[in-house]
Design a protein around this motif. Structure first.
Motif, mmCIF file in Angstrom:
data_model
loop_
_atom_site.group_PDB
_atom_site.id
_atom_site.type_symbol
_atom_site.label_atom_id
_atom_site.label_comp_id
_atom_site.label_asym_id
_atom_site.label_seq_id
_atom_site.Cartn_x
_atom_site.Cartn_y
_atom_site.Cartn_z
ATOM 1 N N ALA A 32 -14.978 -1.494 -1.616
ATOM 2 C CA ALA A 32 -14.141 -0.881 -0.573
ATOM 3 C C ALA A 32 -12.656 -1.000 -0.904
ATOM 4 O O ALA A 32 -11.871 -0.086 -0.630
ATOM 5 N N ALA A 33 -12.262 -2.125 -1.482
ATOM 6 C CA ALA A 33 -10.848 -2.318 -1.818
ATOM 7 C C ALA A 33 -10.404 -1.312 -2.872
ATOM 8 O O ALA A 33 -9.280 -0.801 -2.819
ATOM 9 N N VAL A 34 -11.293 -1.032 -3.827
ATOM 10 C CA VAL A 34 -10.964 -0.060 -4.876
ATOM 11 C C VAL A 34 -10.858 1.346 -4.289
ATOM 12 O O VAL A 34 -9.938 2.114 -4.612
ATOM 13 N N VAL A 35 -11.797 1.694 -3.416
ATOM 14 C CA VAL A 35 -11.772 3.009 -2.769
ATOM 15 C C VAL A 35 -10.496 3.181 -1.948
ATOM 16 O O VAL A 35 -9.823 4.207 -2.014
ATOM 17 N N ASP A 36 -10.164 2.150 -1.172
ATOM 18 C CA ASP A 36 -8.951 2.211 -0.351
ATOM 19 C C ASP A 36 -7.695 2.321 -1.228
ATOM 20 O O ASP A 36 -6.741 3.018 -0.872
ATOM 21 N N PHE A 37 -7.718 1.630 -2.363
ATOM 22 C CA PHE A 37 -6.575 1.681 -3.267
ATOM 23 C C PHE A 37 -6.314 3.104 -3.751
ATOM 24 O O PHE A 37 -5.178 3.597 -3.709
ATOM 25 N N TRP A 38 -7.352 3.794 -4.193
ATOM 26 C CA TRP A 38 -7.179 5.140 -4.712
ATOM 27 C C TRP A 38 -6.853 6.133 -3.599
ATOM 28 O O TRP A 38 -6.128 7.106 -3.829
ATOM 29 N N GLN A 39 -7.354 5.880 -2.410
ATOM 30 C CA GLN A 39 -6.989 6.746 -1.287
ATOM 31 C C GLN A 39 -5.502 6.618 -0.962
ATOM 32 O O GLN A 39 -4.805 7.626 -0.783
ATOM 33 N N GLU A 40 -5.003 5.392 -0.904
ATOM 34 C CA GLU A 40 -3.587 5.181 -0.598
ATOM 35 C C GLU A 40 -2.694 5.662 -1.740
ATOM 36 O O GLU A 40 -1.583 6.150 -1.509
ATOM 37 N N THR A 41 -3.179 5.532 -2.983
ATOM 38 C CA THR A 41 -2.422 6.065 -4.116
ATOM 39 C C THR A 41 -2.280 7.573 -4.004
ATOM 40 O O THR A 41 -1.191 8.132 -4.214
ATOM 41 N N PHE A 48 0.175 8.438 -1.232
ATOM 42 C CA PHE A 48 1.564 8.160 -1.589
ATOM 43 C C PHE A 48 2.172 9.319 -2.366
ATOM 44 O O PHE A 48 3.256 9.812 -2.028
ATOM 45 N N TRP A 49 1.475 9.784 -3.398
ATOM 46 C CA TRP A 49 2.015 10.889 -4.193
ATOM 47 C C TRP A 49 2.011 12.189 -3.402
ATOM 48 O O TRP A 49 2.876 13.063 -3.611
ATOM 49 N N GLN A 50 1.074 12.336 -2.467
ATOM 50 C CA GLN A 50 1.060 13.525 -1.622
ATOM 51 C C GLN A 50 2.253 13.555 -0.670
ATOM 52 O O GLN A 50 2.791 14.633 -0.377
ATOM 53 N N ARG A 51 2.679 12.402 -0.191
ATOM 54 C CA ARG A 51 3.853 12.367 0.684
ATOM 55 C C ARG A 51 5.100 12.826 -0.073
ATOM 56 O O ARG A 51 5.910 13.596 0.451
ATOM 57 N N LEU A 52 5.253 12.359 -1.303
ATOM 58 C CA LEU A 52 6.401 12.794 -2.104
ATOM 59 C C LEU A 52 6.301 14.284 -2.436
ATOM 60 O O LEU A 52 7.310 14.994 -2.445
ATOM 61 N N TYR A 95 8.768 0.450 -9.923
ATOM 62 C CA TYR A 95 7.963 -0.569 -9.236
ATOM 63 C C TYR A 95 7.683 -1.762 -10.151
ATOM 64 O O TYR A 95 7.723 -2.921 -9.712
ATOM 65 N N LEU A 96 7.418 -1.482 -11.428
ATOM 66 C CA LEU A 96 7.149 -2.580 -12.352
ATOM 67 C C LEU A 96 8.403 -3.413 -12.602
ATOM 68 O O LEU A 96 8.322 -4.640 -12.745
ATOM 69 N N LEU A 97 9.559 -2.760 -12.633
ATOM 70 C CA LEU A 97 10.814 -3.505 -12.756
ATOM 71 C C LEU A 97 11.026 -4.422 -11.555
ATOM 72 O O LEU A 97 11.507 -5.552 -11.691
ATOM 73 N N LYS A 98 10.668 -3.912 -10.373
ATOM 74 C CA LYS A 98 10.830 -4.688 -9.131
ATOM 75 C C LYS A 98 9.641 -5.600 -8.863
ATOM 76 O O LYS A 98 9.638 -6.349 -7.877
ATOM 77 N N LYS A 99 8.605 -5.511 -9.724
ATOM 78 C CA LYS A 99 7.379 -6.297 -9.583
ATOM 79 C C LYS A 99 6.713 -6.050 -8.226
ATOM 80 O O LYS A 99 6.266 -6.975 -7.545
ATOM 81 N N ARG A 100 6.654 -4.776 -7.880
ATOM 82 C CA ARG A 100 6.022 -4.348 -6.635
ATOM 83 C C ARG A 100 4.944 -3.308 -6.961
ATOM 84 O O ARG A 100 5.066 -2.547 -7.908
ATOM 85 N N MET A 148 13.434 11.041 -0.394
ATOM 86 C CA MET A 148 12.558 10.621 -1.490
ATOM 87 C C MET A 148 12.779 9.146 -1.831
ATOM 88 O O MET A 148 11.817 8.374 -1.971
ATOM 89 N N LEU A 149 14.037 8.750 -1.974
ATOM 90 C CA LEU A 149 14.345 7.361 -2.329
ATOM 91 C C LEU A 149 13.891 6.394 -1.252
ATOM 92 O O LEU A 149 13.384 5.301 -1.555
ATOM 93 N N LYS A 150 14.059 6.786 0.003
ATOM 94 C CA LYS A 150 13.593 5.923 1.099
ATOM 95 C C LYS A 150 12.079 5.782 1.071
ATOM 96 O O LYS A 150 11.540 4.689 1.291
ATOM 97 N N GLN A 151 11.388 6.908 0.797
ATOM 98 C CA GLN A 151 9.930 6.863 0.745
ATOM 99 C C GLN A 151 9.446 6.032 -0.444
ATOM 100 O O GLN A 151 8.482 5.266 -0.339
ATOM 101 N N ILE A 152 10.125 6.163 -1.581
ATOM 102 C CA ILE A 152 9.760 5.374 -2.764
ATOM 103 C C ILE A 152 10.026 3.892 -2.511
ATOM 104 O O ILE A 152 9.210 3.028 -2.861
ATOM 105 N N LYS A 153 11.164 3.608 -1.908
ATOM 106 C CA LYS A 153 11.497 2.216 -1.599
ATOM 107 C C LYS A 153 10.494 1.620 -0.628
ATOM 108 O O LYS A 153 10.092 0.456 -0.753
ATOM 109 N N LYS A 154 10.055 2.421 0.334
ATOM 110 C CA LYS A 154 9.044 1.962 1.300
ATOM 111 C C LYS A 154 7.719 1.710 0.602
ATOM 112 O O LYS A 154 7.029 0.723 0.873
ATOM 113 N N GLY A 155 7.360 2.608 -0.298
ATOM 114 C CA GLY A 155 6.136 2.447 -1.070
ATOM 115 C C GLY A 155 4.887 2.872 -0.334
ATOM 116 O O GLY A 155 4.945 3.344 0.815
#
Length: 560
Positions: free
Chosen positions: A58-67, A70-74, A222-227, A541-548
């Motif tokens: 379930a965690a994997v499924v939820d991860f890909w759904q939220e991923t 996220f890209w759909q919002r942008l 995100y990798l630079l910010k370790k998020r 866009m920057l606010k949405q990216i920062k929010k994640g």
């Protein structure tokens, strides 16, 4: 009509061109990101659907759904801005280029109408399901809606590019002297011309590059910010492959587009290469000292100074043979013999023929009005004999037929140079992201030997192992990808000047009879409006990216 068109204020022509260029440039800031993100978000949701269908954790499924979300919002933020600028662009054909719209509206309007009725309504319908249908429709239907949103956007681009390709290489039409309009004779020829197909493939594939660079850049931030390390790692893997395939594809389709230009628009190719005097076995210029701020004296110069070239490269690109003939600017102006033995008339001969066609057309219409059928038929025959060069009749001097050489020369090299850089960038990211055996080891050791990577370096949570400078470089690649994309359009549009429609209608005969101050005022208003819209989009866009993404900021093992 001829005298009226030539009496239009020169300032009106310049400001109308500037306004249309402004709108097109701003519009193209949004379109490639829309088309590119559509591919990435479609792949992400496809993975989500497959994980869900095959009973993954379930965690994997939820991860890909939220991923995916996220890209759909942008995507949605950018999509809205692209629609707004695109509508204004189409209205300008009627407001600023009414003579053009009158002459070819029966042809040019068809693909634009299809784009609005079919493609736009398709994408606008399914985009609503994509955003609001997660809990209201089945997973399969939602996945289909996501892909159909992207396909709708791509179809929209198809019909727009069909219209643009027809302006570059008009086919499937015939001029009606009684209505003074060009009328379509074959919709298939217009919609499926080789120029249109090649232009569509090259443009859309290059748009995927912009989307891929954007996704990699956001993920690297995100990798630079370790998020959101897992989202970043998995997104980089997807986008890097899309970007590499698209970069190579853009190079291949660009080669085919170059051959189309060589056949239909030889003057554009000559300007791109600063080729003043052509011939057989022409070399491809890598770099040369072409003054970027002034038109060179192409009538006296043999070739640009400090030229570094690839032997036989231009002939190979244009004709697929090493000894192929490529005409230069002076050859086109003065006339030349083609490889098949036929002679291409000089610019002066085409201008004389065009003026004869205009005079015959006016005489034909007057004879029809006077009821003199015999005279009308004779004048119509004269018009048809010279119709091919009708547009040249509006040209006062043959040197008006030479586009801006510095813009074409440097824009083409900017596009190609950055395109090569993008291939190298995506290739390196793919190798490091997927840790490809041998290639990954070789790349790491090479980067380490160059002092560009610490062998002991490891990202947090076991994420993709890449040097920090590559993360920063990925962010820098976003504006570079846009510059490459916009440079391609500069070549396409500046290269066909002075033609609104190649060999058929110059810009000064296509523009509306407006006062230059009116166009200048709307130019300033649009500049302020579009700049504000761009600033608003970047801010959102920057606010949405920062929010994640809306999920825990913790790593998830996607291999479960």
């Amino acid at each position: 009509m001829h005298d009226i068109l030539l009496s239009i204020d020169a300032g009106t022509i310049d400001w109308s061109r500037a306004q249309f260029a402004l709108t097109a440039i701003y519009h193209w800031l949004f379109v490639p990101l829309t088309l590119g993100l559509a591919v990435v978000m479609g792949i992400c949701e496809t993975i989500y659907y497959k994980k869900r269908k095959h009973g993954a954790d379930a965690a994997v499924v939820d991860f890909w759904q939220e991923t995916s979300k996220f890209w759909q919002r942008l995507f949605g933020i950018n999509f809205a801005m692209g629609v707004a600028t695109g509508l204004i662009l189409e209205f300008e054909f009627g407001t600023n280029w009414s003579n053009y719209s009158w002459l070819v509206g029966d042809i040019f309007g068809a693909p634009l109408a299809i784009e609005g009725i079919v493609a736009f309504f398709m994408e606008s319908t399914f985009v609503a399901v994509m955003f609001f249908g997660w809990k209201k429709v089945s997973a399969g239907f939602h996945l289909a809606s996501t892909w159909l949103t992207g396909i709708g956007a791509t179809l929209s681009a198809w019909w727009i590019l069909v219209a643009n390709a027809w302006m570059q290489s008009p086919v499937g039409c015939e001029f009606n002297p009684d209505t003074m309009r060009n009328e379509m004779t074959s919709f298939v020829d217009v919609a499926l011309s080789p120029f249109a197909v090649d232009k569509f493939l090259h443009t859309v594939i290059s748009a995927w590059i912009v989307g891929a660079v954007f996704v990699v850049a956001v993920s690297c931030w995100y990798l630079l910010k370790k998020r959101h390390v897992e989202l970043a790692t998995q997104s980089i893997k997807i986008a890097a492959v899309v970007g590499l395939v698209a970069s190579v594809g853009a190079a291949l389709t660009g080669h085919k587009s170059g051959q189309d230009v060589a056949e239909s628009q030889p003057m554009k190719l000559a300007a791109m290469e600063a080729l003043y005097n052509g011939g057989n076995s022409q070399s491809l210029t890598m770099v040369a000292l072409v003054n970027p701020f002034s038109q060179p004296d192409y009538t006296n110069e043999e070739e640009p100074a400090l030229k570094i070239a690839m032997p036989y490269g231009l002939s190979l690109m244009a004709t697929n043979t090493l000894d192929g003939y490529v005409p230069g600017i002076n050859d086109i102006l003065n006339g030349y013999v083609k490889p098949d033995g036929t002679r291409e008339p000089s610019a002066d001969e085409k201008i004389a023929s065009g003026r004869k066609a205009i005079a015959a057309l006016q005489a034909y219409r007057q004879a029809k009005k006077d009821g003199n059928a015999e005279e009308a038929q004779a004048q119509l025959q004269t018009f048809r004999e010279n119709e091919r060069y009708f547009g040249y009749g509006y040209v006062k001097d043959k040197h008006q037929l030479v586009p801006n050489i510095p813009v074409n020369f440097w824009a083409f090299r900017t596009m190609v140079g950055l395109g090569c850089l993008l291939i190298l960038f995506f290739g390196l990211v793919v190798v490091l992201a997927y840790r490809i055996p041998f290639l990954s080891v070789f790349s790491r050791r090479l980067l380490s030997a160059l002092g560009l990577m610490d062998e002991a370096h490891s990202d947090v949570h076991g994420a993709t192992k890449m040097p920090r400078w590559l993360y920063i470089g990925a962010i820098i690649m976003v504006p570079l990808a846009y510059i490459a994309s916009e440079s391609g359009w500069l070549v396409a549009e500046f290269g066909r000047q002075p033609w609104t429609i190649q060999d058929m209608l110059p810009t000064w005969a296509a523009v509306s009879d407006l006062h230059s101050s009116s166009v200048m005022l709307t130019f300033v208003l649009f500049l302020v409006l579009f700049t504000t819209m761009l600033a608003v989009e970047i801010n959102i866009m920057l606010k949405q990216i920062k929010k994640g993404p809306e999920m825990p900021d913790a790593p998830i093992d996607s291999n479960k």
